[in-house]
Design a protein around this motif. Sequence first.
Motif, PDB file in Angstrom:
ATOM      1  N   HIS A 264       0.850  -1.188   0.000  1.00  0.00           N
ATOM      2  CA  HIS A 264       0.000   0.000   0.000  1.00  0.00           C
ATOM      3  C   HIS A 264       0.891   1.245   0.000  1.00  0.00           C
ATOM      4  O   HIS A 264       1.985   1.239   0.565  1.00  0.00           O
ATOM      5  CB  HIS A 264      -0.918   0.012   1.211  1.00  0.00           C
ATOM      6  N   ASP A 265       0.400   2.317  -0.620  1.00  0.00           N
ATOM      7  CA  ASP A 265       1.150   3.565  -0.638  1.00  0.00           C
ATOM      8  C   ASP A 265       1.172   4.197   0.749  1.00  0.00           C
ATOM      9  O   ASP A 265       0.277   3.971   1.576  1.00  0.00           O
ATOM     10  CB  ASP A 265       0.526   4.553  -1.623  1.00  0.00           C
TER      11      ASP A 265
ATOM     12  N   ASP B   9       3.524  -3.509   6.980  1.00  0.00           N
ATOM     13  CA  ASP B   9       3.750  -3.948   5.600  1.00  0.00           C
ATOM     14  C   ASP B   9       5.006  -4.818   5.595  1.00  0.00           C
ATOM     15  O   ASP B   9       5.965  -4.553   6.335  1.00  0.00           O
ATOM     16  CB  ASP B   9       3.942  -2.751   4.673  1.00  0.00           C
TER      17      ASP B   9
ATOM     18  N   GLU C  27      -6.573  -5.620   9.327  1.00  0.00           N
ATOM     19  CA  GLU C  27      -6.841  -4.317   8.705  1.00  0.00           C
ATOM     20  C   GLU C  27      -7.765  -3.455   9.557  1.00  0.00           C
ATOM     21  O   GLU C  27      -7.843  -2.234   9.371  1.00  0.00           O
ATOM     22  CB  GLU C  27      -7.452  -4.513   7.316  1.00  0.00           C
TER      23      GLU C  27
END
Length: 755
Positions: free
Chosen positions: A40-41, A103, A425
């Motif tokens: 993910h950014d 991440d 999440e």
Amino acid sequence: MTEVKKSARRRFILGGLGVAGALIVGWGVLPPRQRLQGAHDLPIENGEVALNGWIKISKEGIVTVAVHKSEMGQGIHTALQMLVAEELDVALSQIRTIPAPIDKIYGNVAMLADGLPFHPDDNGTIKHVAQWLTSKTARELGLQVTGGSSSVKDAWLPMREAGAAARAMLVAAAAKEWSVPASECSTAIGVVSHSSGKKLSYGELASKAVDAKPGQVTLKDPKDFRVIGAYQPRTDSLVKVNGTAQFGIDAHPEGMLFAALKQSPTIGGKIKRFDDKSALAIPGVLHVVDFSQTLSETSVAGVAVVAKSYWTAKKAIDALVVEWDAGQNSQLSSDGVFNELAQKLDSESGFTYFQQGDADGVLAGKSAAKMISAEYRAPFLAHATMEPMNCTAQFKDGVLDLWVSTQVPSIAVDVAAKLAGISAEKVNLHMCFLGGGFGRRLEVDMVLQAVAIAMRTNGLPVKLVWSREEDMTHDMYRPAALARFNAALDDKGNVLAYRNKSASGSVTHQVLKRTFGVPGAGPDKTTAEGEFDMPYQFENQKISHVIVPTPVPLGYWRSVGHSHNAFFKESFIDELAHASGKSPVDFRRALLSNNRRHLAVLDAALNRAGTAPEGRAHGIALHRSFGSIVAQVAEVSVKEGQIQVHKVVCVIDCGIAVNPNIIAQQMESAIIFGLSAALYGEITIKDGRVVQSNFHDYAVLRMNEAPQIEVEIIKSAEAPEGVGEPGVPPIAPAVANAVFSLTGKRLRSLPLRMS
């Protein structure tokens, strides 16, 4: 160079690798996954642009770096910013930080690879293959962990590559804007310049750089470093001085409640029953929660009181009457633990981590002119962090928020999500500064307890804070250990054979079971590290360890097995020097002829220490841990039976010194930490309970007892190695060796006591 015998250790590793056969071989030859861009950014706001998974830049040219390591006083956030600043060509003052999201690109690869039980002098194919496969596996696991003195080592390439890649993208964007070759552009302090005089700041270029093609990215040659290697001030100093730094215990979300707890006083005990009437009768008390019913069997049994203030919760938990089932450990004692260690050393051969020649045969023969034997011991130790265990949790509308000081953010999120019955999440982790970690915050017990309590507070956040007494008596302790040495010397004082067998519980076995539900099995490098991987060259040597399971909860403690094994090994080396009729220095030098880096560190420490004043003596210890070599010379006196350490000279070779200022601070910290353990540290078990409860009976070194410390850093071109822990192991043997030099009394047990 010594050669490692093809022993059971190699068969164990090969056996594990061969389970999946060709599948693993095929996967193993593939290159490791990149660590530049995450799944993910990075989150962006106010016109920021993320150039990769580590770096984003604002329109004003402020560079924000995602830091994936926990800041617990070791200065790692400053070091990580320096890695980026160097390759990105910005000033350190232009950088801000945010906690890295969860991440896999932020997973700790170096720590797991370094955990393999290979001797440092082993350069064989099996070692390289095992390290390659372990590194690839670690990349896939993506465990975000701060530990093993691995932070800079693990970040050394990924964060520099992130900075270099971002710089190349900015240069490519500027070159395109000016229609010039990128090779004609240069960078400095956040600005791209062209030989024609044109200039654009990173802030002006950031949005254009997102789609730029950086081409081949080349890292700087160390000779061109301007940030790395310089004495940089710590970037977290101001907030810690002015009180705005947010530690876990400072969390205070709106509507927060407070929780205090009481855990089984006996190791492994359970709750029989409790009467909550007296606690609930106290004004401000809202809930009494038996979190034992929610947590797994490996967790400590306990009950918490939730109230509107911590003081109310603390008064109520003290008033709560709990009847405990002491369980099967009610007769457990420290004496019993050491007796079992001794029995296992007598009856079991253990796992041989390193063997060369035939030490057993020489020791059993009659060729030796002198035989030397010794037994050493070290006690359980607590971490005793200044910030007691705590965690704040809020479970509302299927979303879990956590405010916690942790060394294992990804693991904390995973276990919390599992307990709450939600996906990872749905967990928002608010990372905080750590008021000391030392390995204690590699554990997630306080997180699980806080989540279990928050599930009962109807959506309101609750802060769980352990009292100092709960913290001291429910730690995950450094293992108690026993070590035996045997050596044979010829008539000239040369060592013909050297054998070392030790026994202790296994931290790794317990952590695997406690944290991941995986039963621990096989060898555990941490039990024998500092013994089997020593640099001293003996023609015949054998180093083995016997794992003795214990119900006492064990955890990783600053420098782990090195913390006591260095004391055992370096003290016995001094004993051998005395038996050989040689000085401890000359004896060591003769055994280090093939280890030039060790010799350089040893000589630098001796040269700096000089000669001890009258009435005092010097003791030397040399030890390699976490890739770094440290020598310490302790200047000691003994007065009225009390050991006083006046001065410590410390020399370290840790490869490239990213920030010499922080390295010196870490050596000073480690020496004080190690001296506390060497002179005072001891956790004792009686009737299944931990005896010590606070700093009145678990003392730490006071300011008036702190020695003068001098630190020297060896200049090196090697890649960076560990810094946070390597200063701990040498101090205990250095002091003990000084005491022997001064008094002739050999101290073989920790803590060091003259009587």
